[in-house]
Design an enzyme around this catalytic site. Structure first.
Site, PDB file in Angstrom:
ATOM      1  N   SER A 263       0.839  -1.188   0.000  1.00  0.00           N
ATOM      2  CA  SER A 263       0.000   0.000   0.000  1.00  0.00           C
ATOM      3  C   SER A 263       0.877   1.242   0.000  1.00  0.00           C
ATOM      4  O   SER A 263       2.004   1.221   0.489  1.00  0.00           O
ATOM      5  CB  SER A 263      -0.890  -0.028   1.245  1.00  0.00           C
ATOM      6  OG  SER A 263      -1.079   1.274   1.745  1.00  0.00           O
ATOM      7  N   LYS A 264       0.330   2.314  -0.561  1.00  0.00           N
ATOM      8  CA  LYS A 264       1.043   3.591  -0.563  1.00  0.00           C
ATOM      9  C   LYS A 264       1.417   3.996   0.850  1.00  0.00           C
ATOM     10  O   LYS A 264       2.337   4.757   1.062  1.00  0.00           O
ATOM     11  CB  LYS A 264       0.153   4.700  -1.123  1.00  0.00           C
ATOM     12  CG  LYS A 264      -0.093   4.597  -2.594  1.00  0.00           C
ATOM     13  CD  LYS A 264      -1.043   5.698  -3.040  1.00  0.00           C
ATOM     14  CE  LYS A 264      -1.745   5.241  -4.299  1.00  0.00           C
ATOM     15  NZ  LYS A 264      -2.788   6.123  -4.751  1.00  0.00           N
ATOM     16  N   ARG A 265       0.660   3.498   1.814  1.00  0.00           N
ATOM     17  CA  ARG A 265       0.908   3.901   3.198  1.00  0.00           C
ATOM     18  C   ARG A 265       1.996   3.068   3.882  1.00  0.00           C
ATOM     19  O   ARG A 265       2.483   3.445   4.929  1.00  0.00           O
ATOM     20  CB  ARG A 265      -0.396   3.847   4.001  1.00  0.00           C
ATOM     21  CG  ARG A 265      -1.275   5.072   3.765  1.00  0.00           C
ATOM     22  CD  ARG A 265      -2.666   4.880   4.301  1.00  0.00           C
ATOM     23  NE  ARG A 265      -3.365   3.843   3.560  1.00  0.00           N
ATOM     24  CZ  ARG A 265      -3.956   4.046   2.372  1.00  0.00           C
ATOM     25  NH1 ARG A 265      -3.919   5.241   1.825  1.00  0.00           N
ATOM     26  NH2 ARG A 265      -4.571   3.068   1.744  1.00  0.00           N
ATOM     27  N   ASP A 266       2.393   1.968   3.277  1.00  0.00           N
ATOM     28  CA  ASP A 266       3.492   1.191   3.870  1.00  0.00           C
ATOM     29  C   ASP A 266       4.772   2.010   3.791  1.00  0.00           C
ATOM     30  O   ASP A 266       5.077   2.558   2.736  1.00  0.00           O
ATOM     31  CB  ASP A 266       3.683  -0.141   3.119  1.00  0.00           C
ATOM     32  CG  ASP A 266       2.509  -1.096   3.337  1.00  0.00           C
ATOM     33  OD1 ASP A 266       1.955  -1.076   4.449  1.00  0.00           O
ATOM     34  OD2 ASP A 266       2.150  -1.823   2.399  1.00  0.00           O
TER      35      ASP A 266
END
Ligand code: GLU
Ligand code: ZN
Length: 496
Positions: A263-266
């Site tokens: 995910s972009k948030r990782d």
């Protein structure tokens, strides 16, 4: 030589400037770049910034900086221009308005007056009745009276594309022949009621106008392909383009921990993390190239130029690729060791400046120390970031020097005073300040003299002088630091 090279390959990397550049995005950019370079084609960089609520100038700048840092040079796009500009969609709104009008005039699109509530209500009804949800064609054939009535209510219509009642098949460059049935793709919005054109319109319009031949992008966009195929036909019908529809190729998903999509948030997804931790662009590019492609059996170390030379889109696998930060770091380490010592030192300069360890420009003494310490750590680091704490002791004023508290607690406790004092007097007395003399002096005083094991003997000296239990080799480190600074740090540790 059996491979046929299409006449003039034109590919594009067309991110939206929302948020920070992430590895999925960069993998797409890299594969497009390699494909263009392999075929002697054109790599177009386009900014899809028509969503004014989400796009930011900061993010635009981060994208430009990212491609520059990675060394993925673009032939057309922002800052370099080109024959099909402008390359920022926010500067092309008149083009989209014109195409939208022509699509409507040609009957390929129609005004849709449905409100979000009406759409949601009918969607629920469809679900309840066991029908497939999705736009139901409500406004496809409104009469002039109906339109006038909606307008009188003050409704402003969206523009919706009229999907042809046909199945879609295409030969995906990565996934092979694909098929989507007509009933799976409802009519879709091209322009919002407020006049804002959507991705569904602007992306294929620009691919057409910019004469894109191949669309290589992430698998998450697979579902938009049938719509784009249909829209392309309409664009040809109204004379926006006379080119064939690009060939599509959908790059495999990148999976993170726990078998779910990265995910972009990782944190390991963010390009900023790699820059901040001192990965080399060569290392990151090399690793990302392996996410879905391979240069050959058992070969994992190669430059982006080698990738371009060998890149064959038909050898990209459709299977999900696993993102492995450890492997990425190991490959970065291979790149560090591949570079000469002088080159590693040169790369460390801006990095250490960013850490506040070197002045700008570095002093002659800092340059000298860096040149001498790199050979000591060249094989002990996988990133530039790992070097910084190991060599900080050389570039820190004695007044500002501190010892890592956790390491101090482990080795500078009880009994270390005797070791440090013996080390100090032997080092003060050695005739010349050289690595062999330092080693002989310390061994004589601590191992022979105090009868200590090397680990017990040298640990306190290392921590007192370098501040950490992990440092370059001890005797060489002391030589580099110099006698005065070494003795001052031993004194400070003895006093502390
Ligand atoms: N702007 C789109 C995105 O960032 C581009 C998708 C595409 O390559 O078609 O997802
Ligand atoms: Zn409608």
């Amino acid at each position: 030589m059996t491979e046929t090279t299409p006449a003039a390959v034109r590919v594009r990397f067309c991110p939206s400037p929302t948020g920070n550049p992430h590895v999925g995005m960069i993998r797409t950019a890299l594969f497009n770049w390699a494909f263009a370079r392999h075929h002697g084609g054109t790599f177009v960089f386009r900014i899809e910034d028509t969503d004014s609520a989400r796009d930011s100038e900061e993010s635009y700048q981060a994208l430009v900086d990212a491609l520059r840092w990675l060394g993925l040079d673009w032939d057309e796009g922002p800052e370099v221009g080109g024959p099909f500009g402008p390359y920022r969609q926010s500067e092309r709104l008149e083009i989209y308005a014109d195409v939208a009008r022509r699509l409507a005039e040609g009957g390929y699109a129609y005004p849709c007056y449905c409100t979000p509530d009406e759409l949601a209500g009918r969607r629920e009804a469809a679900l309840a009745a066991g029908r497939t949800p999705g736009y139901d064609g409500h406004c496809r054939d409104l009469s002039a009276d109906q339109i006038a009535a909606f307008a009188a209510e003050g409704r402003t219509p969206a523009l919706r594309f009229r999907m042809p009642d046909t199945d879609f098949t295409w030969d995906d460059a990565v996934r092979g022949p694909l098929h989507v049935g007509a009933d799976h793709v409802p009519d879709f919005v091209l322009v919002r009621g407020n006049g804002e054109p959507l991705y569904t319109l602007v992306n294929p319009v620009d691919d057409a106008l910019m004469q894109i031949t191949h669309v290589l992008r992430g698998e998450d966009l697979l579902s938009s392909t049938p719509r784009q195929l249909a829209l392309y036909d309409a664009l040809r019908a109204i004379g926006v383009t006379d080119r064939p529809t690009p060939q599509f190729g959908h790059l495999p998903y990148v999976m993170g921990e726990g078998n779910r999509k990265l995910s972009k948030r990782d944190p390991e997804s963010s390009l900023g993390m790699y820059v901040a931790q001192g990965y080399l662009p060569e290392g990151l590019v090399n690793y990302l190239a392996l996410l879905g492609w391979s240069i050959g059996e058992d070969r994992e170390f190669f430059s982006k130029e080698e990738m371009a030379e060998h890149f064959d889109i038909s050898r990209v696998t459709p299977n999900p690729a696993r993102f492995d930060l450890k492997k990425c770091t190991a490959i970065d380490g291979d790149w560090i060791r591949h570079l000469s010592e002088a080159e590693v030192a040169a790369r460390l300069v801006p990095y250490l400046q960013g850490e506040g360890l070197l002045s700008e420009p570095p002093t002659a003494e800092q340059e000298r120390l860096l040149g001498e310490v790199v050979p000591l750590i060249h094989t002990r680091m996988d990133t530039l970031g790992q070097a910084a704490p190991m060599i900080a002791f050389l570039f820190t004023d004695d007044a500002a020097f501190t010892v890592d508290p956790a390491d101090a607690a482990k080795v500078l406790g009880e009994g270390s005073g005797e070791v440090l004092a013996a080390a100090r007097s032997s080092l003060a007395a050695i005739p010349e300040w050289s690595t062999p003399a330092i080693e002989a002096g310390l061994r004589g005083a601590l191992i022979d003299g105090l009868g200590l094991k090397p680990k017990v003997a040298f640990g306190p000296v290392r921590v007192a002088v370098s501040g950490r239990r992990v440092s370059p080799p001890l005797f060489e480190s002391l030589e580099l630091l110099g006698r005065d600074r070494t003795l001052a740090r031993l004194d400070a540790a003895l006093a502390g």
